[in-house]
Design an enzyme around this catalytic site. Structure first.
Site, PDB file in Angstrom:
ATOM      1  N   CYS A 196     -40.437   7.255  42.965  1.00 11.84           N
ATOM      2  CA  CYS A 196     -39.411   6.262  42.643  1.00 11.84           C
ATOM      3  C   CYS A 196     -38.964   6.463  41.193  1.00 11.84           C
ATOM      4  O   CYS A 196     -39.792   6.527  40.283  1.00 11.84           O
ATOM      5  CB  CYS A 196     -39.989   4.865  42.846  1.00 11.84           C
ATOM      6  N   GLU A 197     -37.669   6.572  40.988  1.00  9.91           N
ATOM      7  CA  GLU A 197     -37.178   6.841  39.632  1.00  9.91           C
ATOM      8  C   GLU A 197     -37.265   5.623  38.722  1.00  9.91           C
ATOM      9  O   GLU A 197     -37.093   5.740  37.509  1.00  9.91           O
ATOM     10  CB  GLU A 197     -35.734   7.342  39.673  1.00  9.91           C
ATOM     11  N   HIS A 198     -37.534   4.450  39.290  1.00 11.16           N
ATOM     12  CA  HIS A 198     -37.601   3.232  38.467  1.00 11.16           C
ATOM     13  C   HIS A 198     -38.971   3.046  37.820  1.00 11.16           C
ATOM     14  O   HIS A 198     -39.066   2.549  36.693  1.00 11.16           O
ATOM     15  CB  HIS A 198     -37.277   1.998  39.327  1.00 11.16           C
ATOM     16  N   HIS A 199     -40.044   3.445  38.540  1.00 14.02           N
ATOM     17  CA  HIS A 199     -41.386   3.228  38.015  1.00 14.02           C
ATOM     18  C   HIS A 199     -42.238   4.498  37.999  1.00 14.02           C
ATOM     19  O   HIS A 199     -43.397   4.459  37.575  1.00 14.02           O
ATOM     20  CB  HIS A 199     -42.101   2.155  38.847  1.00 14.02           C
ATOM     21  N   GLN A 246     -34.500   5.715  47.723  1.00 12.19           N
ATOM     22  CA  GLN A 246     -34.475   6.082  49.139  1.00 12.19           C
ATOM     23  C   GLN A 246     -33.057   6.156  49.691  1.00 12.19           C
ATOM     24  O   GLN A 246     -32.752   7.026  50.519  1.00 12.19           O
ATOM     25  CB  GLN A 246     -35.312   5.088  49.947  1.00 12.19           C
ATOM     26  N   HIS A 252     -43.096   1.973  49.713  1.00 13.77           N
ATOM     27  CA  HIS A 252     -42.931   2.160  48.271  1.00 13.77           C
ATOM     28  C   HIS A 252     -44.113   1.534  47.536  1.00 13.77           C
ATOM     29  O   HIS A 252     -44.361   0.332  47.648  1.00 13.77           O
ATOM     30  CB  HIS A 252     -41.618   1.522  47.810  1.00 13.77           C
ATOM     31  N   CYS A 261     -44.319   0.897  44.517  1.00 15.11           N
ATOM     32  CA  CYS A 261     -43.889  -0.074  43.511  1.00 15.11           C
ATOM     33  C   CYS A 261     -43.836  -1.484  44.106  1.00 15.11           C
ATOM     34  O   CYS A 261     -43.842  -2.479  43.363  1.00 15.11           O
ATOM     35  CB  CYS A 261     -42.535   0.305  42.923  1.00 15.11           C
TER      36      CYS A 261
END
Length: 280
Positions: free
Chosen positions: A170-173, A211, A239, A241
């Protein structure tokens, strides 16, 4: 007696050429032989043979082609160029790895860990290598894997590959999400090796992702490569996250889909896809 005098003369001249032997090359050897021919008839015979062999090889090399020396030079240049290219790539990869390793060392230190303790001595390096593998999709292209795997085939019925395992970050976390991808396409006189569909999933999932974008990238890549009548892609993923942090919902699963061509326009075709892939 005559032979003895010749030998003595040759030995005397060889002493004078000691420096030439230290810096031996073809030109100095040629000059040495010329000097020897003046005192030893046998040396004259050797020299004539040497020149004859050189002329023969030169004529052979020039038989409608570049001289042998030129070909050898080009071969060496090609090898040197190839080696430089490999060394350059290897050097770039090594520099990249060192930078990532230092970054992980800083992260561990800022978290309050002692990076000098036994358990963490090589952790920054291992983590750097792992991150390079998990994001190797940035260095791969669709063209590389599909170049020799697209075939002309008179087939117009659906092709489905389901339950393709995928792992991404995941590019956010920067934590993993993982699950399965289901792919279907309606050929337009072209088919692709089935394993290549899994490779396409691998290329785009081995990047920092969301995703929704991942699903569309896979469908678009297949459409551009095969120009089919339709493409359908569904991804089901968990996910971390959401599981390990945040809302901590252990059983939450995310489903995304992309429909292109006939799968987008025709509800019956779309329904067929879901019945083939989503029904357990």
């Amino acid at each position: 007696m005559i032979v003895s005098r010749h030998i003595e003369e040759v030995q005397h001249r060889l002493k004078g050429f000691s420096s030439a032997f230290k810096t031996w090359d073809l030109s100095s050897s040629g000059r040495l032989i010329e000097q020897l021919t003046t005192v030893c008839p046998a040396a004259s015979f050797i020299e004539s043979n040497r020149r004859a062999r050189m002329e023969f090889h030169c004529a052979s090399a020039m038989n409608g082609k570049a001289p042998a020396v030129t070909k050898l030079s080009k071969c060496r240049e090609s090898k040197d160029s190839c080696k430089e290219g490999k060394d350059s790539k290897k050097g770039a990869d090594s520099t990249e790895l060192v930078c990532i390793e230092k970054a992980y060392c800083t992260i561990l230190s800022e978290l309050g860990e002692n990076t000098e303790r036994e358990g963490l001595l090589r952790t920054p390096l291992r983590a750097a290598k792992a991150m390079q593998f998990l994001t190797k999709g940035y260095k791969e292209t669709i063209h590389d894997i599909l170049n020799d795997a697209i075939f002309d085939e008179n087939h117009d019925e659906v092709v489905v590959v389901k339950d393709i395992d995928l792992f991404s970050l995941c590019e956010h976390h920067l934590v993993p999400f993982f699950g399965k991808a289901h792919i279907a396409y309606l050929p337009n006189k072209k088919v692709v090796g089935l394993s290549k569909l899994a490779r396409i999933v691998e290329i785009f999932s081995r990047r920092l992702q969301v995703q929704e974008r991942l699903t569309k990238q896979i469908a678009t890549a297949i459409e551009e490569a095969l120009e089919p009548v339709g493409v359908a892609v569904v991804i089901e993923a968990v996910h971390m996250c959401m599981v390990m942090r945040g809302v901590n919902k252990m059983n939450a699963k995310t489903v995304t889909s992309t429909m292109l061509g006939l799968y987008q326009k025709d509800p019956k075709t779309r329904e067929e896809f879901f019945s083939l892939t989503m029904r357990k």
